[in-house]
Design a protein around this motif. Sequence first.
Motif, mmCIF file in Angstrom:
data_model
loop_
_atom_site.group_PDB
_atom_site.id
_atom_site.type_symbol
_atom_site.label_atom_id
_atom_site.label_comp_id
_atom_site.label_asym_id
_atom_site.label_seq_id
_atom_site.Cartn_x
_atom_site.Cartn_y
_atom_site.Cartn_z
ATOM 1 N N LEU A 1 0.863 -1.186 0.000
ATOM 2 C CA LEU A 1 0.000 0.000 0.000
ATOM 3 C C LEU A 1 0.894 1.229 0.000
ATOM 4 C CD1 LEU A 1 -3.093 0.255 0.086
ATOM 5 C CD2 LEU A 1 -2.902 0.750 2.489
ATOM 6 N N ALA B 1 -2.914 0.695 -4.128
ATOM 7 C CA ALA B 1 -2.824 -0.656 -3.590
ATOM 8 C C ALA B 1 -2.108 -1.531 -4.615
ATOM 9 C CB ALA B 1 -4.219 -1.199 -3.309
ATOM 10 N N LEU C 1 -1.903 -7.076 -2.657
ATOM 11 C CA LEU C 1 -2.601 -6.713 -1.415
ATOM 12 C C LEU C 1 -3.456 -7.894 -0.949
ATOM 13 C CD1 LEU C 1 -3.192 -4.178 0.432
ATOM 14 C CD2 LEU C 1 -5.269 -3.919 -0.912
ATOM 15 N N THR D 1 -9.622 -4.219 3.119
ATOM 16 C CA THR D 1 -8.802 -4.421 1.918
ATOM 17 C C THR D 1 -9.189 -5.762 1.298
ATOM 18 O OG1 THR D 1 -7.020 -5.465 3.187
ATOM 19 C CG2 THR D 1 -6.848 -3.088 2.823
#
Length: 168
Positions: free
Chosen positions: A107, A132, A136, A164
């Motif tokens: 990130l 991102a 991720l 996320t």
Amino acid sequence: IGNIVGTIAGAAIGNALTAPRQEQIEEDAYIPEVREVRVQKYKKQPQVQPPISQLKLRKIRFIDDNRSHVIDAGENSKIIFEIMNEGRNPVYNVVPVVETVGKVKHLGISPSVMIEEILPGEGIRYTASIHAGERLKDGEVTFRVAVADENGVICDSQEFTLPTQRGN
């Protein structure tokens, strides 16, 4: 003919730059539930007098590309907020801070840009860009949004958490 085409194209570009597109984008913004954070200092030095600046954070908003309010792998998003000077004096060399709480992999957050001056009763709108990475993972991330005065003293700090999501 080239002159006429250039003039028309230039007018269209000039109009696009001055049109208030920003507000329309922000109507779709997600307003996260923020938590006040106890104010702390960056530097470990005794503070003789209270800070003269009255810097406050307002209108924290989160906008992601697909408007899902989830940070997806590979997605770009923004955190937008206002910094207001509620004091009686101008403040100089103000530093907006956007960071993650704890270690978060994949990130990226745009570096802070120092604001030279905010006059009393006025404020600025600040936008931090977030990217991102493709790797991720599913989970959540807590962001801290803060503002530091010219002495590095945090004047206001708030946190919020967003989910996320890994890519397909």
